[in-house]
Write an enzyme that holds these catalytic residues in place. Sequence first.
Site, short mmCIF file in Angstrom:
data_model
loop_
_atom_site.label_atom_id
_atom_site.label_comp_id
_atom_site.label_asym_id
_atom_site.label_seq_id
_atom_site.Cartn_x
_atom_site.Cartn_y
_atom_site.Cartn_z
N HIS A 32 29.78 29.44 43.57
CA HIS A 32 29.33 30.29 42.47
C HIS A 32 29.20 31.73 42.99
O HIS A 32 29.64 32.67 42.35
CB HIS A 32 28.00 29.79 41.92
CG HIS A 32 27.51 30.57 40.74
ND1 HIS A 32 26.34 30.30 40.09
CD2 HIS A 32 28.03 31.64 40.10
CE1 HIS A 32 26.16 31.16 39.10
NE2 HIS A 32 27.18 31.99 39.08
N GLU A 81 31.03 39.04 40.50
CA GLU A 81 30.29 38.69 41.72
C GLU A 81 30.28 39.85 42.72
O GLU A 81 29.27 40.11 43.37
CB GLU A 81 30.89 37.43 42.36
CG GLU A 81 30.64 36.16 41.56
CD GLU A 81 29.16 35.82 41.40
OE1 GLU A 81 28.42 35.87 42.40
OE2 GLU A 81 28.74 35.52 40.27
N HIS A 85 26.68 41.46 43.29
CA HIS A 85 26.10 40.96 44.54
C HIS A 85 26.78 41.51 45.80
O HIS A 85 26.12 41.83 46.77
CB HIS A 85 26.18 39.43 44.58
CG HIS A 85 25.54 38.76 43.40
ND1 HIS A 85 24.17 38.73 43.22
CD2 HIS A 85 26.08 38.09 42.35
CE1 HIS A 85 23.90 38.07 42.08
NE2 HIS A 85 25.04 37.68 41.54
#
Length: 215
Positions: A32, A81, A85
């Site tokens: 993920h 992502e 992040h």
Amino acid sequence: WKKLYLAHHWPVTVCKMSANDCQDPPEYWTIHGLWPDKGEECNRTWHFNVTEIKDLMSDMRRYWPDVLHSSLNRTHFWKHEWEKHGTCAAMLQVLNSQKKYFGKALELYHYIDLNSCLLKAGIKPSSSYYQMSAIKEALTRFYGVTPKIQCLPPEEGEKAQTIGQIEFCFTKELQLRNCTASKSESNPVQTNLKLGTEELSVCSDTLPTYYPSQV
């Protein structure tokens, strides 16, 4: 931030949570994301560029697929992502480019090898239930650290929760560590995965746990 989470999700559960038309989710745990415990979009000007990870492409498609939008532009998930992040993780030298960030996440995923660990412990997708304590015990025994396990709570009329996500924590030196926060750490950003109306939360130790083999 103090630690990184390597989050694996179970594609069958991800599909179950979504009203999307999930086509043939992979029958193995996929990535993920790799998330610092704090930080949201640390550098908004550092945009995702898929050409930087072209060497990783076949592994990315296999181990880090966009489970929900398999046929759509599959780079959208990776872009999200990276921008949310990766731009925060990049303060570490080993993660300070898109190629390093995605490459290192793939490396950690293979190092953890969650799929074969669960199989060795006799925990495989099934229509019968598991005790959460058995799953936790197997993982802790195998890795020597406590991961964070998230489930889909029982729907109305169900008695079991459904396993959805397993996160392993790493220090900034990329050593495995417990995911439980020590007293000195402030509460990390709650990274609950929300899809549609359903949300994963930390699994209950007492509810029977479903590890579904198909949507």
